[in-house]
Scaffold this motif. Sequence first.
Motif, PDB file in Angstrom:
ATOM      1  N   ALA A  43      36.196  21.735  30.969  1.00 38.72           N
ATOM      2  CA  ALA A  43      35.850  20.367  31.342  1.00 38.72           C
ATOM      3  C   ALA A  43      34.591  19.873  30.631  1.00 38.72           C
ATOM      4  O   ALA A  43      34.601  18.789  30.037  1.00 38.72           O
ATOM      5  CB  ALA A  43      35.716  20.251  32.850  1.00 38.72           C
ATOM      6  N   PRO A  44      33.475  20.626  30.632  1.00 37.35           N
ATOM      7  CA  PRO A  44      32.297  20.145  29.914  1.00 37.35           C
ATOM      8  C   PRO A  44      32.534  20.029  28.409  1.00 37.35           C
ATOM      9  O   PRO A  44      32.003  19.127  27.765  1.00 37.35           O
ATOM     10  CB  PRO A  44      31.233  21.197  30.211  1.00 37.35           C
ATOM     11  CG  PRO A  44      31.651  21.819  31.487  1.00 37.35           C
ATOM     12  CD  PRO A  44      33.153  21.793  31.448  1.00 37.35           C
ATOM     13  N   GLU A  47      34.399  16.755  27.881  1.00 36.88           N
ATOM     14  CA  GLU A  47      33.478  15.631  28.077  1.00 36.88           C
ATOM     15  C   GLU A  47      32.547  15.469  26.877  1.00 36.88           C
ATOM     16  O   GLU A  47      32.286  14.361  26.424  1.00 36.88           O
ATOM     17  CB  GLU A  47      32.656  15.818  29.350  1.00 36.88           C
ATOM     18  CG  GLU A  47      33.420  15.556  30.614  1.00 36.88           C
ATOM     19  CD  GLU A  47      33.985  14.143  30.671  1.00 36.88           C
ATOM     20  OE1 GLU A  47      33.299  13.185  30.258  1.00 36.88           O
ATOM     21  OE2 GLU A  47      35.130  14.007  31.115  1.00 36.88           O
ATOM     22  N   SER A  48      32.067  16.563  26.361  1.00 37.84           N
ATOM     23  CA  SER A  48      31.182  16.531  25.205  1.00 37.84           C
ATOM     24  C   SER A  48      31.895  15.935  23.991  1.00 37.84           C
ATOM     25  O   SER A  48      31.331  15.107  23.267  1.00 37.84           O
ATOM     26  CB  SER A  48      30.690  17.942  24.888  1.00 37.84           C
ATOM     27  OG  SER A  48      29.983  17.965  23.676  1.00 37.84           O
ATOM     28  N   VAL A  50      34.440  13.874  24.034  1.00 40.19           N
ATOM     29  CA  VAL A  50      34.653  12.442  24.295  1.00 40.19           C
ATOM     30  C   VAL A  50      33.383  11.663  23.985  1.00 40.19           C
ATOM     31  O   VAL A  50      33.414  10.621  23.324  1.00 40.19           O
ATOM     32  CB  VAL A  50      35.109  12.212  25.758  1.00 40.19           C
ATOM     33  CG1 VAL A  50      35.064  10.736  26.118  1.00 40.19           C
ATOM     34  CG2 VAL A  50      36.500  12.760  25.982  1.00 40.19           C
ATOM     35  N   GLN A  51      32.234  12.174  24.429  1.00 37.36           N
ATOM     36  CA  GLN A  51      30.964  11.492  24.195  1.00 37.36           C
ATOM     37  C   GLN A  51      30.622  11.427  22.714  1.00 37.36           C
ATOM     38  O   GLN A  51      30.020  10.455  22.252  1.00 37.36           O
ATOM     39  CB  GLN A  51      29.847  12.184  24.968  1.00 37.36           C
ATOM     40  CG  GLN A  51      29.939  11.979  26.448  1.00 37.36           C
ATOM     41  CD  GLN A  51      28.911  12.793  27.212  1.00 37.36           C
ATOM     42  OE1 GLN A  51      28.167  13.578  26.630  1.00 37.36           O
ATOM     43  NE2 GLN A  51      28.874  12.605  28.523  1.00 37.36           N
ATOM     44  N   ARG A  57      40.012   9.574  25.607  1.00 32.70           N
ATOM     45  CA  ARG A  57      40.824   9.756  26.812  1.00 32.70           C
ATOM     46  C   ARG A  57      42.155   9.034  26.633  1.00 32.70           C
ATOM     47  O   ARG A  57      42.228   8.018  25.935  1.00 32.70           O
ATOM     48  CB  ARG A  57      40.094   9.192  28.013  1.00 32.70           C
ATOM     49  CG  ARG A  57      38.825   9.934  28.307  1.00 32.70           C
ATOM     50  CD  ARG A  57      38.706  10.131  29.804  1.00 32.70           C
ATOM     51  NE  ARG A  57      37.609  11.015  30.096  1.00 32.70           N
ATOM     52  CZ  ARG A  57      37.754  12.309  30.331  1.00 32.70           C
ATOM     53  NH1 ARG A  57      38.936  12.845  30.300  1.00 32.70           N
ATOM     54  NH2 ARG A  57      36.717  13.058  30.598  1.00 32.70           N
TER      55      ARG A  57
END
Length: 87
Positions: A43-44, A47-48, A50-51, A57
């Motif tokens: 998950a992290p 997220e990383s 995506v950022q 997404r």
Amino acid sequence: MDVAVAEFRANLKHWLSRAREGDEVVVTERGIPVVRIVGLEAAPAIESLVQQGVIARPSSQNRPVATGRQRPRSRSLVSDLVAEQRD
């Protein structure tokens, strides 16, 4: 913790679960370290990415389905097509 390549192969699922639990697994070949395996928090990491703009997404949470559609059929044998391309 160090593990020989043969032991690692024989009990792969066990060693992967140890890494997932937070242990660092070092695979050795004839006593020489070859690779280190550590658990990854998915998950992290997502997220990383995506950022950073590497991935995006999905625009919809629904997955596409192919039900009700016919599969495409080849007009000739694949082996014939390969042989033709090789000539």
